[in-house]
Design an enzyme around this catalytic site. Structure first.
Site, PDB file in Angstrom:
ATOM      1  N   CYS A  61      15.525 -37.908  98.984  1.00 60.26           N
ATOM      2  CA  CYS A  61      15.929 -38.930  98.013  1.00 60.26           C
ATOM      3  C   CYS A  61      15.435 -38.576  96.608  1.00 60.26           C
ATOM      4  CB  CYS A  61      15.362 -40.273  98.480  1.00 60.26           C
ATOM      5  SG  CYS A  61      15.377 -41.570  97.252  1.00 60.26           S
ATOM      6  N   CYS A  64      13.267 -41.241  94.952  1.00 60.09           N
ATOM      7  CA  CYS A  64      11.952 -41.263  95.610  1.00 60.09           C
ATOM      8  C   CYS A  64      11.055 -40.175  95.033  1.00 60.09           C
ATOM      9  CB  CYS A  64      12.094 -41.049  97.119  1.00 60.09           C
ATOM     10  SG  CYS A  64      13.058 -42.300  97.973  1.00 60.09           S
TER      11      CYS A  64
END
Length: 134
Positions: A61, A64
């Protein structure tokens, strides 16, 4: 330069804590994010600490990855204990907390989920949420 200023602030906070005799608080909250593997580890951590910020993330991600240094700063500079939960390795746990997108941050205050933030967050927002429940 911003990193230098943050490092100076962190050191100054530590000095002030020591002068105030507040080393117990610093010792209770780890200065780095703690990896969590499973519901029992998360439950134990939430039970042991007043404020826990759980970062539900995935390695693949992008947001993230962008959030990671912010989360590390929050762990080092606030009284919240920060934990990291890999949603790919802990799908059951992510489902239990209703994580449908990453990153999702769940703040536990006094053992209960108190706040939920989905998506990229800036440091000021995270600090504000933590201070609200401190």
């Amino acid at each position: 330069m911003a990193e230098d200023i943050e490092e100076i602030r962190r050191r100054k906070r530590e000095e002030l804590r020591k002068e105030a005799g507040d080393e117990s608080t610093a010792a209770q909250s780890p200065s780095e994010p703690v990896p969590i593997d499973g519901d029992s580890e998360l439950s134990e951590t939430v039970a042991e600490h007043d404020l826990v910020l759980a970062d539900f993330y995935a390695d693949w991600c992008g947001p993230c990855q962008m959030l990671e240094p912010i989360v590390e700063t929050i762990a080092a500079e606030t009284e919240a204990t920060v934990v990291k939960v890999d949603v790919d390795a802990n799908q059951q746990l992510a489902a239990e907390y209703g994580v449908r997108g990453v990153p999702t941050l769940v703040l536990f205050a006094d053992g209960e989920p108190a706040e939920r933030l989905v998506g990229m967050q800036d440091e000021a927002q995270l600090r504000s949420v933590i201070e609200t429940h401190a």
